[in-house]
Design a protein around this motif. Sequence first.
Motif, PDB file in Angstrom:
ATOM      1  N   PHE A  97       0.826  -1.203   0.000  1.00  0.00           N
ATOM      2  CA  PHE A  97       0.000   0.000   0.000  1.00  0.00           C
ATOM      3  C   PHE A  97       0.860   1.254   0.000  1.00  0.00           C
ATOM      4  N   LEU A  98       1.885   1.277   0.846  1.00  0.00           N
ATOM      5  CA  LEU A  98       2.815   2.402   0.890  1.00  0.00           C
ATOM      6  C   LEU A  98       3.979   2.142  -0.060  1.00  0.00           C
ATOM      7  N   PRO A  99       4.474   3.166  -0.733  1.00  0.00           N
ATOM      8  CA  PRO A  99       5.609   2.961  -1.647  1.00  0.00           C
ATOM      9  C   PRO A  99       6.860   2.551  -0.879  1.00  0.00           C
ATOM     10  N   SER A 100       7.616   1.650  -1.475  1.00  0.00           N
ATOM     11  CA  SER A 100       8.896   1.277  -0.867  1.00  0.00           C
ATOM     12  C   SER A 100       9.922   2.384  -1.030  1.00  0.00           C
ATOM     13  N   GLU A 101       9.776   3.199  -2.066  1.00  0.00           N
ATOM     14  CA  GLU A 101      10.611   4.374  -2.294  1.00  0.00           C
ATOM     15  C   GLU A 101       9.703   5.562  -2.602  1.00  0.00           C
ATOM     16  N   TRP A 102      10.140   6.728  -2.164  1.00  0.00           N
ATOM     17  CA  TRP A 102       9.340   7.949  -2.342  1.00  0.00           C
ATOM     18  C   TRP A 102       9.991   8.807  -3.412  1.00  0.00           C
ATOM     19  N   GLU A 103       9.244   9.078  -4.459  1.00  0.00           N
ATOM     20  CA  GLU A 103       9.733   9.881  -5.579  1.00  0.00           C
ATOM     21  C   GLU A 103       9.069  11.262  -5.538  1.00  0.00           C
ATOM     22  N   TRP A 104       9.622  12.160  -4.723  1.00  0.00           N
ATOM     23  CA  TRP A 104       9.039  13.491  -4.575  1.00  0.00           C
ATOM     24  C   TRP A 104       9.229  14.343  -5.811  1.00  0.00           C
ATOM     25  N   SER A 105      10.117  13.940  -6.677  1.00  0.00           N
ATOM     26  CA  SER A 105      10.350  14.731  -7.898  1.00  0.00           C
ATOM     27  C   SER A 105       9.162  14.675  -8.846  1.00  0.00           C
ATOM     28  N   ASN A 106       8.252  13.713  -8.656  1.00  0.00           N
ATOM     29  CA  ASN A 106       7.075  13.654  -9.524  1.00  0.00           C
ATOM     30  C   ASN A 106       6.217  14.912  -9.377  1.00  0.00           C
ATOM     31  N   LEU A 107       6.104  15.410  -8.162  1.00  0.00           N
ATOM     32  CA  LEU A 107       5.350  16.636  -7.943  1.00  0.00           C
ATOM     33  C   LEU A 107       6.095  17.852  -8.471  1.00  0.00           C
ATOM     34  N   ALA A 108       7.426  17.818  -8.372  1.00  0.00           N
ATOM     35  CA  ALA A 108       8.213  18.946  -8.885  1.00  0.00           C
ATOM     36  C   ALA A 108       8.220  18.978 -10.409  1.00  0.00           C
ATOM     37  N   ASN A 109       8.120  17.803 -11.035  1.00  0.00           N
ATOM     38  CA  ASN A 109       8.125  17.756 -12.500  1.00  0.00           C
ATOM     39  C   ASN A 109       6.892  18.423 -13.100  1.00  0.00           C
ATOM     40  N   PHE A 110       5.846  18.564 -12.309  1.00  0.00           N
ATOM     41  CA  PHE A 110       4.639  19.213 -12.814  1.00  0.00           C
ATOM     42  C   PHE A 110       4.923  20.636 -13.264  1.00  0.00           C
ATOM     43  N   TRP A 111       5.762  21.341 -12.519  1.00  0.00           N
ATOM     44  CA  TRP A 111       6.026  22.745 -12.825  1.00  0.00           C
ATOM     45  C   TRP A 111       7.017  22.909 -13.962  1.00  0.00           C
ATOM     46  N   THR A 112       7.803  21.878 -14.230  1.00  0.00           N
ATOM     47  CA  THR A 112       8.768  21.959 -15.326  1.00  0.00           C
ATOM     48  C   THR A 112       8.234  21.347 -16.615  1.00  0.00           C
ATOM     49  N   SER A 113       7.091  20.681 -16.562  1.00  0.00           N
ATOM     50  CA  SER A 113       6.537  20.033 -17.759  1.00  0.00           C
ATOM     51  C   SER A 113       5.654  20.966 -18.576  1.00  0.00           C
ATOM     52  N   GLY A 114       5.476  22.200 -18.152  1.00  0.00           N
ATOM     53  CA  GLY A 114       4.638  23.135 -18.885  1.00  0.00           C
ATOM     54  C   GLY A 114       3.188  23.152 -18.461  1.00  0.00           C
ATOM     55  N   LEU A 115       2.812  22.281 -17.519  1.00  0.00           N
ATOM     56  CA  LEU A 115       1.422  22.222 -17.085  1.00  0.00           C
ATOM     57  C   LEU A 115       1.034  23.370 -16.159  1.00  0.00           C
ATOM     58  N   ALA A 116       2.019  24.108 -15.669  1.00  0.00           N
ATOM     59  CA  ALA A 116       1.687  25.265 -14.834  1.00  0.00           C
ATOM     60  C   ALA A 116       0.896  26.302 -15.627  1.00  0.00           C
ATOM     61  N   GLY A 117       1.198  26.444 -16.916  1.00  0.00           N
ATOM     62  CA  GLY A 117       0.427  27.352 -17.755  1.00  0.00           C
ATOM     63  C   GLY A 117      -1.004  26.884 -17.936  1.00  0.00           C
ATOM     64  N   ASN A 118      -1.194  25.573 -18.068  1.00  0.00           N
ATOM     65  CA  ASN A 118      -2.554  25.033 -18.169  1.00  0.00           C
ATOM     66  C   ASN A 118      -3.325  25.207 -16.871  1.00  0.00           C
ATOM     67  N   LEU A 119      -2.621  25.141 -15.751  1.00  0.00           N
ATOM     68  CA  LEU A 119      -3.271  25.403 -14.464  1.00  0.00           C
ATOM     69  C   LEU A 119      -3.756  26.846 -14.382  1.00  0.00           C
ATOM     70  N   MET A 120      -2.987  27.776 -14.906  1.00  0.00           N
ATOM     71  CA  MET A 120      -3.416  29.175 -14.925  1.00  0.00           C
ATOM     72  C   MET A 120      -4.611  29.369 -15.846  1.00  0.00           C
ATOM     73  N   VAL A 121      -4.655  28.644 -16.959  1.00  0.00           N
ATOM     74  CA  VAL A 121      -5.817  28.719 -17.849  1.00  0.00           C
ATOM     75  C   VAL A 121      -7.071  28.232 -17.131  1.00  0.00           C
ATOM     76  N   THR A 122      -6.948  27.134 -16.399  1.00  0.00           N
ATOM     77  CA  THR A 122      -8.084  26.625 -15.630  1.00  0.00           C
ATOM     78  C   THR A 122      -8.543  27.629 -14.594  1.00  0.00           C
ATOM     79  N   LEU A 123      -7.593  28.269 -13.922  1.00  0.00           N
ATOM     80  CA  LEU A 123      -7.937  29.270 -12.915  1.00  0.00           C
ATOM     81  C   LEU A 123      -8.651  30.463 -13.546  1.00  0.00           C
ATOM     82  N   LYS A 124      -8.186  30.909 -14.707  1.00  0.00           N
ATOM     83  CA  LYS A 124      -8.828  32.030 -15.388  1.00  0.00           C
ATOM     84  C   LYS A 124     -10.243  31.670 -15.831  1.00  0.00           C
ATOM     85  N   VAL A 125     -10.412  30.471 -16.367  1.00  0.00           N
ATOM     86  CA  VAL A 125     -11.737  30.050 -16.831  1.00  0.00           C
ATOM     87  C   VAL A 125     -12.702  29.930 -15.665  1.00  0.00           C
TER      88      VAL A 125
END
Length: 295
Positions: A68-96
């Motif tokens: 149930f719990l991960p044997s290893e924790w990959e915190w970079s998955n959350l950080a990759n969100f901001w470097t993948s370009g999806l931060a701009g899509n998040l702003m579009v959602t907020l504006k809409v």
Amino acid sequence: MAVTTAPPTTSPRHHARPGPSAGRRMPGLKTVVVAAAAYLIAFVFLFPYLVMLLTSLRPQDTLREATFLPSEWEWSNLANFWTSGLAGNLMVTLKVAAGSTILVLLVALPAAYYSARHDFRGRTAFLILVLITQMFQPTAMLVGIYREFYQFGLVDSIWSLILVNGGFNLAFAVWILNAYFSSIPRELEEAAFIDGNGRFGALFRVTLPLAMPGVITALIFTFIAAWNEFVVALTLTTTPANQPLTVALNSFIGQYQVDWQNLFAGSVIATIPVILLFALIERKVVGGLTAGSIK
């Protein structure tokens, strides 16, 4: 004749001991059952979000682990969100979502207030017509919606998403605000008129503060509905930069493979603004109800 008085007799002090009724009472069986059922229902609804959070923190090679719990924790998955370009899509959602909410409140507030305070001809038919529009779903009207916005040159535009989301959430806002305005006695506004306030002064100083729970309910409903909308946004937007987050997350689902950890990481980040909104709005609802009862 002298009158002698006997000295007051002193009795030993008896310290009052709390009886059995003064202690903390054990909750009854009904209270325990209701509380247990409430916690169970809350766990059922929150468990998928917990799984989504844990999956977003798993490395790619450990997704098929049975633990149930991960044997290893990959915190970079959350950080990759901001470097993948999806931060701009998040702003579009907020504006809409914010634009749709503002548009709905600007139109629904005067419409609900006028229909609640004036018995004009066709008032019942107007409210029924507003309710009927709530029965139409955007999915059933996608072809007509796309053709209309194509003729106006609004395809692949944020304004088209704001107008569609605002239009389809307007009926609920009018109904809920009409009910709150109707529950406020007119005598309060008449008292404000006597104090020298005009129609708008009475509205903003008396009626709106008392109807704030209804306004916030309409705000929550519109914002979350626009935040989670997917089908219309997928149809009306083609440029990745103009797509809201719900459509952009679909890029993690490929034909032969699904990028689960990044998909769930984006989903976790997408739910944070909604949770923060609920936390802030809940306090304002309680404050609005308290202020209305005191006044």
